[in-house]
Design a protein around this motif. Structure first.
Motif, PDB file in Angstrom:
ATOM      1  N   GLU A   1       0.832  -1.203   0.000  1.00  0.00           N
ATOM      2  CA  GLU A   1       0.000   0.000   0.000  1.00  0.00           C
ATOM      3  C   GLU A   1       0.866   1.252   0.000  1.00  0.00           C
ATOM      4  O   GLU A   1       0.535   2.252  -0.658  1.00  0.00           O
ATOM      5  CB  GLU A   1      -0.926  -0.008   1.217  1.00  0.00           C
ATOM      6  CG  GLU A   1      -2.031  -1.053   1.181  1.00  0.00           C
ATOM      7  CD  GLU A   1      -1.531  -2.452   1.498  1.00  0.00           C
ATOM      8  OE1 GLU A   1      -0.356  -2.600   1.898  1.00  0.00           O
ATOM      9  OE2 GLU A   1      -2.316  -3.411   1.350  1.00  0.00           O
TER      10      GLU A   1
ATOM     11  N   THR B   1       2.118   1.858  -3.540  1.00  0.00           N
ATOM     12  CA  THR B   1       1.059   2.401  -4.392  1.00  0.00           C
ATOM     13  C   THR B   1       0.849   3.880  -4.127  1.00  0.00           C
ATOM     14  O   THR B   1       0.715   4.689  -5.059  1.00  0.00           O
ATOM     15  CB  THR B   1      -0.260   1.640  -4.153  1.00  0.00           C
ATOM     16  OG1 THR B   1      -0.071   0.256  -4.452  1.00  0.00           O
ATOM     17  CG2 THR B   1      -1.373   2.196  -5.025  1.00  0.00           C
TER      18      THR B   1
ATOM     19  N   SER C   1      -2.373  -8.453  -0.425  1.00  0.00           N
ATOM     20  CA  SER C   1      -2.927  -7.261  -1.068  1.00  0.00           C
ATOM     21  C   SER C   1      -3.492  -7.600  -2.448  1.00  0.00           C
ATOM     22  O   SER C   1      -4.598  -7.173  -2.797  1.00  0.00           O
ATOM     23  CB  SER C   1      -1.847  -6.189  -1.192  1.00  0.00           C
ATOM     24  OG  SER C   1      -2.348  -5.027  -1.827  1.00  0.00           O
TER      25      SER C   1
END
Length: 329
Positions: free
Chosen positions: A100, A103, A155
């Motif tokens: 995360e 990203t 994820s």
């Protein structure tokens, strides 16, 4: 037009760039204004942005739309927004959520690339000052070591959703065993738990898997349907922390002493809690949850300032382990 009204108009223009545009009802809800005020706002929107289109939909509601390119030059991010983005990345990295964080770092790079010439240097200085003032740092204290490859696989599986083959070791096992699970979500806390259903089980019951005990994870090509009516937030509310047990779930009642009541009133112990003041100044906190052991860990920090009234099993676990502390949590 005042500066504040100009900001509100720009906010409205941003709402109008959505695929469906913006309606009067949405303006009323966002600003808490009257229907007539919302109409005046759309008039101002059309005056400031002649590119605005008013379209009547199939539901007979008029919606105002603007192409994003029309206001893109006006949407330079502020130093506060850039600092918030950087702080979020740092927090994700501190929580070892590397996928995360990566990203979000890519998004950060895209935002910076779109900054107007000359604005980047000025914003960078303000952003740095804000981050320094925030004092953002990783929270100290022990935390489990995470496997970045396992994190990435979880994820990717949640995005599908796809089935996940994991090597998982229970505390009673010497070696991890392989299983295929259908991941439904991730609970974050002192520990991280993967909420998933073991596909080999005849009864489709959701279980919690400690992420640090997942030694390997492989995303499979096979997708699956999320259980109907499943809500991760509603599921999380069943537990006090990350642990959830249907057998333990029930009403919990704690009484905080008069000396600790004001301090306890500033805590949210559980999303479902209610509080009640007693005549002697003590505070009753009620909620419904499970996870006695995690409750004990937290209650210990309050020492003798808290008394467990319900459930009886939790009261027995706590009794005899309280002690006096010089400070409250």
């Amino acid at each position: 037009m005042s500066f504040a009204k100009g900001q509100e108009l720009l906010k409205l223009a941003m709402m109008a760039t959505s695929r469906s545009g913006v309606s009067l009802e949405e303006i009323v809800e966002e600003w808490g204004c009257s229907h007539r005020t919302a109409q005046r706002m759309t008039d101002a929107l059309q005056a400031a942005f002649p590119q605005t289109e008013a379209v009547d939909g199939d539901d007979r509601k008029r919606r105002w739309r603007i192409h994003a390119k029309a206001i893109a030059p006006l949407l330079t991010p502020s130093a506060e927004e850039l600092a918030a983005l950087a702080a979020a990345i740092s927090q994700l990295e501190a929580d070892q959520m590397t996928a995360e964080a990566t990203t979000l770092r890519q998004l950060q790079a895209k935002v910076r690339a779109l900054l107007p010439p000359g604005a980047g240097t000025r914003l960078a200085v303000d952003e740095e000052a804000l981050l320094e003032a925030l004092g953002h740092a990783a929270r100290p204290g022990p935390q489990p070591v995470m496997n970045s490859e396992v994190n990435a696989a979880i994820s990717d599986a949640l995005k599908g959703p796809f089935l996940l083959r994991i090597a998982y070791r229970r505390r009673t096992q010497d070696k991890p065993s392989e299983r295929v699970v259908a991941p439904h979500g991730l609970l974050l806390g002192v520990r991280r738990y993967l909420v998933a259903r073991d596909t080999a089980k005849k009864v489709p019951r959701l279980q919690h898997y400690r992420v640090e005990e997942i030694y390997s994870a492989e995303v499979l090509a096979e997708s699956f349907d999320i259980d109907p009516g499943f809500s991760l937030s509603a599921h999380a509310e069943k537990g006090f922390g990350s642990y959830e047990s249907e057998a333990q779930h029930g009403e919990v009642v704690w009484r905080f002493s008069p000396d600790a009541a004001d301090h306890a009133r500033r805590f949210v112990f559980h999303p479902t809690q209610t509080v009640e003041e007693e005549k002697d100044g003590s505070l009753l906190v009620r909620f419904r949850a499970s996870g006695y052991l995690e409750m004990c860990w937290h209650l210990y920090t309050w020492g003798k300032s808290v008394e467990v009234l319900q459930p009886a099993a939790l009261r027995e676990m706590v009794n005899g382990h309280q002690r006096e502390f010089e400070a409250l949590p």
